[in-house]
Scaffold this active site. Structure first.
Site, short mmCIF file in Angstrom:
data_model
loop_
_atom_site.label_atom_id
_atom_site.label_comp_id
_atom_site.label_asym_id
_atom_site.label_seq_id
_atom_site.Cartn_x
_atom_site.Cartn_y
_atom_site.Cartn_z
N HIS A 198 0.84 -1.20 0.00
CA HIS A 198 0.00 0.00 0.00
C HIS A 198 0.87 1.25 0.00
CE1 HIS A 198 -2.94 2.95 1.72
NE2 HIS A 198 -3.75 2.28 0.93
N SER A 401 -8.20 -14.99 -1.66
CA SER A 401 -8.64 -13.62 -1.83
C SER A 401 -10.09 -13.51 -2.29
CB SER A 401 -7.72 -12.93 -2.85
OG SER A 401 -8.17 -11.62 -3.13
#
Length: 480
Positions: A198, A401
């Protein structure tokens, strides 16, 4: 979904699947004022040519801003201002309802009801200072905050007497704090983070003036430990501060924590020479309920874990949870007489309402409730991936995921309508508890219809995204 893929999806899930879904209230779209947006178009044109693929920026908010105006002298008698503001808020609510119906690209759970907490909105609740030390400011929610922290401490297997943490204002703050603790423990340490980490991790490196080494990734988005090893060997004389992703931003990839630790040890880094921060913004709360998922636990030599509270949990305001080892926080904290407390957080004043919202949801859902929501998300993510592939659209879904990656739509208006997150030639949908099959079907049907017009001319072909998702997941003309 074919039988093989359904079996794979179900094998990932723990027992029982909650089929409930929320149907959004149908309300018309709100029309905004007509304002010339040439500024944004000109800016995009200026970028064109200087970049291989121009970045598409959003609309200039100043074109639709709601001005703050002074009330008329006789307004308290006429009530015109109150009526005006009420109409603005009513239209805004309709806009929110409409946009929520087409919300797919960002990891926010919009399925929540906090009506029982409206009675607390009349209070200025501020948890300034250390959550474990009551300050002179009495209107706080520390008792709720510590209850939430204890819940996450149990989830990540650390004793009450061994941890310290707090409710942050967002996931970024959790990362800023985790990296800062690592820097305070090892002032001369080097920060290692995969290229798909991120952006807040690299922001932390800039803010703290840290040396930062970017590590390559596998095609899945997971950190490449071979490259990690090579870069560690070059800096064996300095401690290592590592960011481990529990779900990357774009592909939802989960770094192999055990392999990262093994790589550190094989390169000669003992536990007193490395600090690991786990960024679990979204999947940090989902992973404990997924079979075969690598376990995130303080029984392993990690230093901190952070998650977002407004993502999988579902909270109307941005917030997060940061947990670290108590032994580390002493290097960071300072006593503040003015507060009669200790300063160990990034922010001073902290939202005291957020811990109450989190406490309320954790109590209502519990571990079993979150388990059912994880099942729903994984199953619906497999459904979306299979439908995209059946339609001849390139798509990838990492095993652990609920983030489905696919080719970037050609039309930016379509991207904005469905609020898709894009990077280069790929986009993604993050399947959250508030995303049901009906919403996915609406999206898929519209995407298939639009593609038939985007690519009706044989000279224009869908992009090849094999470099992003692998040849086995690419459905372009070359890799079909």
């Amino acid at each position: 979904m074919d039988r093989k893929n359904e079996a794979v999806a179900m094998d990932l899930l723990l027992e029982d699947f909650d089929p409930t879904a929320v149907v959004a209230e149908p309300l018309p779209t709100v029309v905004t004022s007509n304002v010339n947006c040439d500024l944004i178009g000109k800016f995009a044109e200026d970028l064109k040519g200087s970049l291989e693929k121009p970045m598409v920026l959003g609309r200039n908010v100043h074109t639709t801003c709601l001005a703050v105006t002074e009330p008329e002298a006789n307004d308290e008698f006429t009530g015109d201002k109150d009526a005006y503001m009420a109409s603005v808020l009513a239209r805004y609510r309709k806009t929110l309802v409409e946009r929520t119906k087409h919300h797919l690209g960002y990891p926010y759970n919009l399925d929540f009801d906090y009506g029982a907490l409206t009675q607390l909105q009349h209070f200025s609740i501020n948890n300034l200072g250390d959550p474990f030390i009551e300050s002179n400011y009495g209107v706080h929610s520390r008792q709720f905050e510590v209850g939430v922290l204890d819940w996450f401490a149990r989830l990540w297997e650390i004793e009450k007497s061994d941890y310290w943490g707090y409710i942050t204002n967002c996931g970024t703050e959790g990362n800023l704090h985790g990296v800062l603790v690592g820097r305070e423990v090892f002032p001369d340490g080097i920060l290692y983070a995969s290229r798909e980490s991120h952006y807040s991790i690299f922001k932390a490196a800039r803010m703290y003036r840290m040396e930062c080494v970017k590590v390559d990734c596998l095609i899945s988005g997971e950190i490449d430990c071979k490259d990690f090893r090579a870069k560690l060997v070059l800096n064996k004389d300095k401690p290592a501060i590592i960011n481990v992703n529990i779900g990357t931003t774009v592909k939802g990839a989960v770094d192999d924590l055990d392999l990262v630790i093994q790589t550190l040890e094989e390169c000669g880094f003992k536990q007193d020479r490395f600090y690991i921060h786990c960024d679990g913004a979204l999947f940090g709360l989902m992973m404990p309920f997924v079979k075969r998922a690598p376990k995130v636990t303080f029984k392993k030599p990690i230093g901190s874990v952070s998650v977002s509270g407004h993502k999988f949990v579902g909270c109307p305001m941005p917030c997060g949870v940061q947990i670290t080892r108590l032994e580390h926080i002493n290097a960071l904290s300072r006593n503040v007489e003015y507060l009669a407390s200790r300063d160990a957080t990034i922010m001073g004043s902290r939202n005291g309402h957020a811990p109450i919202f989190l406490w309320y949801t954790l109590n209502k859902k519990g571990y079993k409730g979150f388990q059912k929501e994880v099942q729903k998300c994984l199953r619906n993510a497999h459904y979306l991936k299979d439908r995209l592939r059946d339609a001849g659209i390139s798509a990838m879904l990492n095993e652990l995921s609920s983030t489905v990656v696919f080719e970037r739509p050609k039309d930016e208006e379509f991207v904005r309508r469905w609020q898709l997150a894009c990077q280069g030639n790929i986009a993604h949908v993050v399947v959250m508890p508030s995303v049901n099959i009906d919403k996915l079907d609406d999206f898929l049907n519209e995407l298939v219809e639009k593609r038939s017009t985007w690519y009706k001319d044989e000279k224009v072909q869908p992009p090849c995204i094999a470099a992003d998702v692998g040849t086995e997941n690419c459905a372009c003309g070359q890799h079909k």
